[in-house]
Design a protein around this motif. Structure first.
Motif, PDB file in Angstrom:
ATOM      1  N   VAL A 142      -8.042   7.580   0.228  1.00  0.00           N
ATOM      2  CA  VAL A 142      -6.819   6.879  -0.150  1.00  0.00           C
ATOM      3  C   VAL A 142      -7.166   5.411  -0.382  1.00  0.00           C
ATOM      4  O   VAL A 142      -7.858   4.792   0.422  1.00  0.00           O
ATOM      5  N   HIS A 143      -6.703   4.875  -1.494  1.00  0.00           N
ATOM      6  CA  HIS A 143      -6.913   3.470  -1.831  1.00  0.00           C
ATOM      7  C   HIS A 143      -5.819   3.035  -2.807  1.00  0.00           C
ATOM      8  O   HIS A 143      -5.040   3.864  -3.282  1.00  0.00           O
ATOM      9  N   LEU A 144      -5.772   1.760  -3.101  1.00  0.00           N
ATOM     10  CA  LEU A 144      -4.812   1.267  -4.085  1.00  0.00           C
ATOM     11  C   LEU A 144      -5.224   1.767  -5.462  1.00  0.00           C
ATOM     12  O   LEU A 144      -6.402   1.754  -5.816  1.00  0.00           O
ATOM     13  N   ASP A 145      -4.242   2.218  -6.232  1.00  0.00           N
ATOM     14  CA  ASP A 145      -4.478   2.865  -7.518  1.00  0.00           C
ATOM     15  C   ASP A 145      -4.429   1.837  -8.649  1.00  0.00           C
ATOM     16  O   ASP A 145      -3.355   1.333  -8.983  1.00  0.00           O
ATOM     17  N   THR A 146      -5.574   1.552  -9.247  1.00  0.00           N
ATOM     18  CA  THR A 146      -5.623   0.556 -10.323  1.00  0.00           C
ATOM     19  C   THR A 146      -4.928   1.029 -11.598  1.00  0.00           C
ATOM     20  O   THR A 146      -4.765   0.256 -12.529  1.00  0.00           O
TER      21      THR A 146
ATOM     22  N   LYS B 257      -9.053  -1.680  -1.494  1.00  0.00           N
ATOM     23  CA  LYS B 257      -8.444  -1.983  -0.190  1.00  0.00           C
ATOM     24  C   LYS B 257      -7.796  -3.366  -0.131  1.00  0.00           C
ATOM     25  O   LYS B 257      -7.027  -3.647   0.768  1.00  0.00           O
ATOM     26  N   ARG B 258      -8.094  -4.268  -1.082  1.00  0.00           N
ATOM     27  CA  ARG B 258      -7.551  -5.629  -1.041  1.00  0.00           C
ATOM     28  C   ARG B 258      -6.779  -5.921  -2.319  1.00  0.00           C
ATOM     29  O   ARG B 258      -7.221  -5.589  -3.417  1.00  0.00           O
ATOM     30  N   ILE B 259      -5.626  -6.581  -2.157  1.00  0.00           N
ATOM     31  CA  ILE B 259      -4.800  -6.960  -3.301  1.00  0.00           C
ATOM     32  C   ILE B 259      -4.584  -8.472  -3.291  1.00  0.00           C
ATOM     33  O   ILE B 259      -4.360  -9.079  -2.243  1.00  0.00           O
ATOM     34  N   CYS B 260      -4.657  -9.059  -4.492  1.00  0.00           N
ATOM     35  CA  CYS B 260      -4.309 -10.459  -4.683  1.00  0.00           C
ATOM     36  C   CYS B 260      -3.766 -10.598  -6.106  1.00  0.00           C
ATOM     37  O   CYS B 260      -3.654  -9.619  -6.830  1.00  0.00           O
ATOM     38  N   GLY B 261      -3.403 -11.801  -6.490  1.00  0.00           N
ATOM     39  CA  GLY B 261      -2.793 -12.014  -7.795  1.00  0.00           C
ATOM     40  C   GLY B 261      -1.280 -12.043  -7.680  1.00  0.00           C
ATOM     41  O   GLY B 261      -0.731 -12.546  -6.705  1.00  0.00           O
ATOM     42  N   THR B 262      -0.607 -11.464  -8.663  1.00  0.00           N
ATOM     43  CA  THR B 262       0.857 -11.424  -8.682  1.00  0.00           C
ATOM     44  C   THR B 262       1.317 -10.041  -9.121  1.00  0.00           C
ATOM     45  O   THR B 262       0.955  -9.591 -10.205  1.00  0.00           O
ATOM     46  N   GLY B 263       2.113  -9.395  -8.263  1.00  0.00           N
ATOM     47  CA  GLY B 263       2.663  -8.084  -8.586  1.00  0.00           C
ATOM     48  C   GLY B 263       2.415  -7.087  -7.484  1.00  0.00           C
ATOM     49  O   GLY B 263       1.965  -7.445  -6.388  1.00  0.00           O
ATOM     50  N   GLY B 264       2.695  -5.828  -7.788  1.00  0.00           N
ATOM     51  CA  GLY B 264       2.571  -4.772  -6.797  1.00  0.00           C
ATOM     52  C   GLY B 264       1.599  -3.697  -7.227  1.00  0.00           C
ATOM     53  O   GLY B 264       1.166  -3.634  -8.380  1.00  0.00           O
ATOM     54  N   CYS B 265       1.267  -2.835  -6.262  1.00  0.00           N
ATOM     55  CA  CYS B 265       0.374  -1.714  -6.522  1.00  0.00           C
ATOM     56  C   CYS B 265       0.714  -0.606  -5.533  1.00  0.00           C
ATOM     57  O   CYS B 265       1.019  -0.883  -4.364  1.00  0.00           O
ATOM     58  N   ILE B 266       0.700   0.638  -6.008  1.00  0.00           N
ATOM     59  CA  ILE B 266       0.905   1.764  -5.100  1.00  0.00           C
ATOM     60  C   ILE B 266      -0.433   2.446  -4.842  1.00  0.00           C
ATOM     61  O   ILE B 266      -1.378   2.297  -5.611  1.00  0.00           O
ATOM     62  N   ALA B 267      -0.501   3.189  -3.749  1.00  0.00           N
ATOM     63  CA  ALA B 267      -1.717   3.915  -3.399  1.00  0.00           C
ATOM     64  C   ALA B 267      -1.845   5.159  -4.267  1.00  0.00           C
ATOM     65  O   ALA B 267      -0.887   5.598  -4.910  1.00  0.00           O
ATOM     66  N   ASN B 268      -3.018   5.748  -4.243  1.00  0.00           N
ATOM     67  CA  ASN B 268      -3.308   6.912  -5.080  1.00  0.00           C
ATOM     68  C   ASN B 268      -2.882   8.233  -4.449  1.00  0.00           C
ATOM     69  O   ASN B 268      -3.099   9.284  -5.034  1.00  0.00           O
ATOM     70  N   ALA B 269      -2.268   8.203  -3.270  1.00  0.00           N
ATOM     71  CA  ALA B 269      -1.869   9.439  -2.596  1.00  0.00           C
ATOM     72  C   ALA B 269      -0.402   9.379  -2.182  1.00  0.00           C
ATOM     73  O   ALA B 269       0.010   8.447  -1.492  1.00  0.00           O
TER      74      ALA B 269
ATOM     75  N   ILE C 232      -2.876 -12.645   0.108  1.00  0.00           N
ATOM     76  CA  ILE C 232      -3.940 -11.643   0.022  1.00  0.00           C
ATOM     77  C   ILE C 232      -3.739 -10.681   1.178  1.00  0.00           C
ATOM     78  O   ILE C 232      -3.650 -11.109   2.335  1.00  0.00           O
ATOM     79  N   LEU C 233      -3.641  -9.388   0.874  1.00  0.00           N
ATOM     80  CA  LEU C 233      -3.469  -8.370   1.909  1.00  0.00           C
ATOM     81  C   LEU C 233      -4.529  -7.302   1.775  1.00  0.00           C
ATOM     82  O   LEU C 233      -4.913  -6.943   0.658  1.00  0.00           O
ATOM     83  N   ASP C 234      -4.991  -6.801   2.916  1.00  0.00           N
ATOM     84  CA  ASP C 234      -5.914  -5.669   2.958  1.00  0.00           C
ATOM     85  C   ASP C 234      -5.147  -4.437   3.413  1.00  0.00           C
ATOM     86  O   ASP C 234      -4.337  -4.520   4.340  1.00  0.00           O
ATOM     87  N   CYS C 235      -5.431  -3.312   2.788  1.00  0.00           N
ATOM     88  CA  CYS C 235      -4.780  -2.048   3.117  1.00  0.00           C
ATOM     89  C   CYS C 235      -5.724  -1.203   3.959  1.00  0.00           C
ATOM     90  O   CYS C 235      -6.912  -1.130   3.663  1.00  0.00           O
ATOM     91  N   GLN C 236      -5.183  -0.573   4.974  1.00  0.00           N
ATOM     92  CA  GLN C 236      -5.974   0.283   5.844  1.00  0.00           C
ATOM     93  C   GLN C 236      -5.298   1.656   5.865  1.00  0.00           C
ATOM     94  O   GLN C 236      -4.216   1.805   6.417  1.00  0.00           O
ATOM     95  N   PHE C 237      -5.958   2.639   5.241  1.00  0.00           N
ATOM     96  CA  PHE C 237      -5.399   3.985   5.170  1.00  0.00           C
ATOM     97  C   PHE C 237      -6.105   4.960   6.113  1.00  0.00           C
ATOM     98  O   PHE C 237      -5.726   6.115   6.216  1.00  0.00           O
ATOM     99  N   SER C 238      -7.137   4.491   6.795  1.00  0.00           N
ATOM    100  CA  SER C 238      -7.840   5.245   7.840  1.00  0.00           C
ATOM    101  C   SER C 238      -8.585   4.220   8.687  1.00  0.00           C
ATOM    102  O   SER C 238      -8.553   3.022   8.369  1.00  0.00           O
ATOM    103  N   ASP C 239      -9.239   4.652   9.751  1.00  0.00           N
ATOM    104  CA  ASP C 239      -9.955   3.722  10.638  1.00  0.00           C
ATOM    105  C   ASP C 239      -9.058   2.531  11.001  1.00  0.00           C
ATOM    106  O   ASP C 239      -9.388   1.373  10.760  1.00  0.00           O
ATOM    107  N   PHE C 240      -7.917   2.855  11.579  1.00  0.00           N
ATOM    108  CA  PHE C 240      -6.876   1.860  11.825  1.00  0.00           C
ATOM    109  C   PHE C 240      -7.261   0.846  12.897  1.00  0.00           C
ATOM    110  O   PHE C 240      -8.050   1.128  13.785  1.00  0.00           O
ATOM    111  N   TYR C 241      -6.638  -0.319  12.811  1.00  0.00           N
ATOM    112  CA  TYR C 241      -6.771  -1.347  13.836  1.00  0.00           C
ATOM    113  C   TYR C 241      -6.059  -0.919  15.112  1.00  0.00           C
ATOM    114  O   TYR C 241      -6.487  -1.229  16.208  1.00  0.00           O
ATOM    115  N   HIS C 242      -4.928  -0.233  14.951  1.00  0.00           N
ATOM    116  CA  HIS C 242      -4.108   0.202  16.086  1.00  0.00           C
ATOM    117  C   HIS C 242      -3.897   1.710  16.012  1.00  0.00           C
ATOM    118  O   HIS C 242      -3.815   2.279  14.924  1.00  0.00           O
TER     119      HIS C 242
END
Length: 196
Positions: free
Chosen positions: A28-32, A46-58, A170-180
């Motif tokens: 699972v990752h952000l879908d370009t 896993k990281r998004i920056c710039g302007t706008g949104g993005c959905i994941a591939n799953a 700037i945000l990083d997405c974590q879809f596995s190996d979670f921090y919590h």
């Protein structure tokens, strides 16, 4: 015994008699292919920056999904769930019936209506981890592993994790190996499997 041993290697060992290669499970990752025109996706989706949104591939097919976002740099941002009909060029998201997001100011918006709000002393800061749960009825939020008791609902249809950024966020997405550790009963996003 020796003939049984050689039969096993003859049947299974050389790979050219019915050997089936297993496909690697997708991640699972952000879908370009599903992002705003001014969005930049790096770090293997896993990281998004710039302007706008993005959905994941799953899509979130399972009953109880969990995923996280780490705020690397503050600015204007939103995290939550959205359908593929969401306007990924519009920041902040949550202005229509296709996305429900927590915004950087602690408000949760859906269909241009404030659905909930984080406690005033719990606004996410740089370095914080925002966890999101979704159970096909409501989305709930966690800040650094603590339940914010901030449910929101209303979105319909097939939804995906979504993140939007603007103003140097700037945000990083974590879809596995979670921090919590995910809340009880919730787990990472699973790809729907096909038997054939």
């Amino acid at each position: 015994m020796a003939s049984l041993f050689s039969w096993c290697f003859g049947c299974c060992g050389d790979g050219d008699s019915g050997h089936v290669t297993l496909k690697e499970m997708p991640t699972v990752h952000l879908d370009t292919h599903c992002m705003g025109t001014d969005v930049v996706i790096v770090k293997s989706g896993k990281r998004i920056c710039g302007t706008g949104g993005c959905i994941a591939n799953a899509p979130l097919h399972q009953n109880k999904s969990y995923f996280e976002f780490k705020i690397q740099s503050t600015g204007v941002w939103g995290v939550g769930v959205a359908t593929q009909k969401a306007n990924l060029n519009q920041v902040p998201m949550g202005r229509d019936a296709h996305s429900i997001v927590l915004r950087q100011d602690g408000t949760v918006y859906y269909n241009n209506e404030e659905k909930n709000r984080l406690p005033a002393n719990s606004l996410p800061q740089e370095g914080d981890i925002v966890g999101v749960t979704y159970d096909h009825v409501e989305m709930n939020l966690y800040l650094n592993g603590k339940n914010m008791n901030c449910p929101a609902s209303g979105i319909r249809g097939t939804v995906y994790p979504v993140v939007c950024v603007d103003d140097s966020a700037i945000l990083d997405c974590q879809f596995s190996d979670f921090y919590h550790t995910p809340p009880q009963g919730f787990q990472k996003i699973l790809f729907e499997q096909q038997i054939f």
